[in-house]
Motif scaffolding. Sequence first.
Motif, PDB file in Angstrom:
ATOM      1  N   VAL A   1      24.118  57.922   6.173  1.00 14.41           N
ATOM      2  CA  VAL A   1      22.658  57.947   5.972  1.00 14.41           C
ATOM      3  C   VAL A   1      22.178  59.381   5.746  1.00 14.41           C
ATOM      4  O   VAL A   1      21.368  59.650   4.858  1.00 14.41           O
ATOM      5  N   LEU A   2      22.690  60.320   6.538  1.00 12.64           N
ATOM      6  CA  LEU A   2      22.284  61.719   6.397  1.00 12.64           C
ATOM      7  C   LEU A   2      23.386  62.485   5.675  1.00 12.64           C
ATOM      8  O   LEU A   2      24.536  62.478   6.099  1.00 12.64           O
ATOM      9  N   HIS A   3      22.997  63.153   4.584  1.00 12.04           N
ATOM     10  CA  HIS A   3      23.988  63.812   3.737  1.00 12.04           C
ATOM     11  C   HIS A   3      23.907  65.335   3.850  1.00 12.04           C
ATOM     12  O   HIS A   3      23.812  66.031   2.850  1.00 12.04           O
ATOM     13  N   GLY A  63       8.812  61.378   5.464  1.00 13.64           N
ATOM     14  CA  GLY A  63       9.670  60.697   4.502  1.00 13.64           C
ATOM     15  C   GLY A  63       9.348  59.221   4.511  1.00 13.64           C
ATOM     16  O   GLY A  63       8.788  58.719   5.482  1.00 13.64           O
ATOM     17  N   SER A  64       9.724  58.537   3.432  1.00 13.72           N
ATOM     18  CA  SER A  64       9.355  57.124   3.361  1.00 13.72           C
ATOM     19  C   SER A  64      10.268  56.274   4.242  1.00 13.72           C
ATOM     20  O   SER A  64      11.240  56.775   4.817  1.00 13.72           O
ATOM     21  N   ASN A  65       9.969  54.987   4.327  1.00 13.04           N
ATOM     22  CA  ASN A  65      10.766  54.076   5.151  1.00 13.04           C
ATOM     23  C   ASN A  65      12.225  54.120   4.707  1.00 13.04           C
ATOM     24  O   ASN A  65      12.514  54.070   3.514  1.00 13.04           O
ATOM     25  N   GLY A  66      13.104  54.233   5.672  1.00 13.65           N
ATOM     26  CA  GLY A  66      14.531  54.214   5.354  1.00 13.65           C
ATOM     27  C   GLY A  66      15.093  55.554   4.908  1.00 13.65           C
ATOM     28  O   GLY A  66      16.274  55.655   4.581  1.00 13.65           O
ATOM     29  N   ALA A  67      14.279  56.603   4.896  1.00 16.55           N
ATOM     30  CA  ALA A  67      14.758  57.919   4.435  1.00 16.55           C
ATOM     31  C   ALA A  67      15.794  58.508   5.389  1.00 16.55           C
ATOM     32  O   ALA A  67      16.635  59.321   4.983  1.00 16.55           O
ATOM     33  N   GLY A  68      15.726  58.099   6.665  1.00 18.38           N
ATOM     34  CA  GLY A  68      16.700  58.599   7.642  1.00 18.38           C
ATOM     35  C   GLY A  68      16.074  59.401   8.770  1.00 18.38           C
ATOM     36  O   GLY A  68      16.781  60.096   9.512  1.00 18.38           O
ATOM     37  N   LYS A  69      14.781  59.280   8.966  1.00 21.94           N
ATOM     38  CA  LYS A  69      14.094  60.081   9.992  1.00 21.94           C
ATOM     39  C   LYS A  69      14.572  59.702  11.407  1.00 21.94           C
ATOM     40  O   LYS A  69      14.922  60.561  12.206  1.00 21.94           O
TER      41      LYS A  69
END
Length: 239
Positions: free
Chosen positions: A16-18, A34-40
Amino acid sequence: MLSIKNLEAGYGKVKVLHGITIEVPKGQVITLIGSNGAGKTTTMRAITGMIKPTAGDIELDGKKIAGFESYKIAKLGLAHSPEGRRVFSTMSVTDNLLLGAFPRLTGSRPKGDVKHDLDRAMDLFPRLKERRNQLAGTLSGGEQQMLAMARAIMLNPEVILLDEPSMGLAPILVDEVFRIISRLKSEGMTMLLVEQFAAAALNVADYGYVLENGRISAQGAAESLKNDPAVKAAYLGGG
Ligand code: ATP
């Protein structure tokens, strides 16, 4: 204070996090939007040890903490107010708050005055004070969210991670939560804030990062991000 370098994390084989890099200097409020699903939330979980990072470094006050167990990270002074209503529902408001102080009593940091901090938490959150003997599970959703935040403060932490503290709250309570964040900031608290209300988050923050598909796509002083056309269009309701 909290330094995250090239962090990679995910769930099983799904990355998920790159490789994200975030600096949270002492006394500042840093926001991650960040938008939904961005990885926050995944970022928050990787920092607090709820999931193990697969690469990268995390330092709290110069000490490497990546891969440590959550309780150990809490003992070192990193508090987490998680997304949703994570309270101990069969315990009273007061007992939930006292549990928040527990890791510092068993760690090597100064133990401080728990009674004093309990009074302070109640002063910050008058709604909780009124309901101090009520079982946490019978609080409204918004009150439970506040309890999760107050419990994090009870750690007397070096840094607080706040994951969507305003989620699901009525507008009047959203205002109250941001008022409390401002007050904590004025008292010198260091915070990393994830928020769906990007505009409100940028108003209280010193610096912000934009997360897109697990990568930081933009960053800058909160004031300049607020005026960035791309950020405005994507996260601040256009215009
Ligand atoms: P939101 O604002 O919607 O909460 P977010 O930016 O916090 O979004 P994350 O919750 O970090 O996003 O999710 C990032 C990605 O990881 C999503 O694609 C999500 O489906 C996936 N994910 C999150 N939790 C898990 C899990 N426990 N197992 C597998 N995949 C997960």
